[in-house]
Enzyme design. Structure first.
Site, PDB file in Angstrom:
ATOM      1  N   HIS A  22      36.311  -1.213 118.183  1.00  0.00           N
ATOM      2  CA  HIS A  22      35.945  -0.898 119.568  1.00  0.00           C
ATOM      3  C   HIS A  22      34.773  -1.744 120.057  1.00  0.00           C
ATOM      4  O   HIS A  22      34.011  -2.335 119.281  1.00  0.00           O
ATOM      5  CB  HIS A  22      35.586   0.584 119.691  1.00  0.00           C
ATOM      6  CG  HIS A  22      34.391   0.971 118.844  1.00  0.00           C
ATOM      7  ND1 HIS A  22      33.087   0.713 119.232  1.00  0.00           N
ATOM      8  CD2 HIS A  22      34.305   1.584 117.644  1.00  0.00           C
ATOM      9  CE1 HIS A  22      32.253   1.155 118.313  1.00  0.00           C
ATOM     10  NE2 HIS A  22      32.962   1.676 117.322  1.00  0.00           N
ATOM     11  N   GLU A  39      36.837   7.360 113.043  1.00  0.00           N
ATOM     12  CA  GLU A  39      35.760   6.885 112.186  1.00  0.00           C
ATOM     13  C   GLU A  39      35.462   7.907 111.093  1.00  0.00           C
ATOM     14  O   GLU A  39      35.778   9.100 111.235  1.00  0.00           O
ATOM     15  CB  GLU A  39      34.505   6.606 113.025  1.00  0.00           C
ATOM     16  CG  GLU A  39      33.350   5.982 112.259  1.00  0.00           C
ATOM     17  CD  GLU A  39      33.719   4.683 111.536  1.00  0.00           C
ATOM     18  OE1 GLU A  39      34.518   4.752 110.583  1.00  0.00           O
ATOM     19  OE2 GLU A  39      33.191   3.618 111.914  1.00  0.00           O
TER      20      GLU A  39
END
Length: 214
Positions: free
Chosen positions: A8, A81
């Site tokens: 990201h 994550e």
């Protein structure tokens, strides 16, 4: 099958060296710009399907890259994550470090001796989770020959790439360092075999610092 695995774009917590993990922090303006420039750099690359971590920073990165394309984008929880539990929100670098930062920073500097909090995820659990995602793709006959955007996070991306390299070590988890924000790695899957074709592609003009927070 080709995977275009992207980390990201930048967030305010990346910039201020705060531990993110599962905390749902959006992209900042600079992170959106990195994603936009990545989208421009990838405009001639065919993408058939997108898969993203449901966390905002990864999902928005994928949406920006796929903007203007008729490409379905699916949430995939296994791309989230790693969870850092109570360490999330801790300042772990720069001019301001919290008292717990030393214990957390073992995650990067002494990974073999990193002890996650009770409410966090371990690196072996991360390997198992992301490995399950990779194996599920290999079983998808309907995706053979497709090009897939995979939008994820620093540690989750490293876990995927380590598995492809055949490295499931905890001690050497960061042997190849944290992928930069919006860097792209291309992986080719043929049946049950996966190999890295190109790694660390940068489509934006500026080279950003490799923020260690994930």
């Amino acid at each position: 099958m080709l995977l275009y695995i992207v980390r990201h774009g930048e967030t305010d917590w990346n910039k201020s060296h705060r531990v993110q993990g599962r905390t749902d922090i959006p992209l900042n303006d600079y992170g959106r710009r990195l994603a936009e420039e990545t989208a421009e750099g990838m405009k001639d690359i065919q993408i058939d399907i997108g898969m993203t971590s449901p966390l905002l920073r990864a999902k928005e990165t994928a949406q920006i890259i796929l903007k203007g394309r008729d490409v379905p984008l699916y949430d995939e929880a296994r791309l989230q994550e790693i969870s850092f539990g109570r360490y999330e929100g801790v300042y772990c670098g720069g001019d301001h470090c919290d008292p717990e930062s030393e214990a957390f920073n073992r995650f990067f500097c002494d990974t073999g001796n990193y002890i996650p909090p009770d409410d966090a995820e371990t690196i072996p659990q991360l390997y198992e989770r992301t490995g399950g995602f990779l194996e599920s793709l290999m079983r998808r006959e309907d995706l053979a020959g497709k090009s897939i955007l995979v939008s994820t996070h620093g540690a989750a991306m490293t876990s995927l790439l380590n598995r492809i390299r055949g490295n499931l070590s905890v001690e050497h988890f960061w042997r190849d360092e944290v992928p930069p924000n919006c860097s792209v790695t291309v992986v080719e899957i043929n049946g049950s075999k996966a190999q890295i074709v190109k790694e660390g592609l940068i489509f934006y003009k500026e080279k950003v610092k490799k923020w260690r927070t994930v």
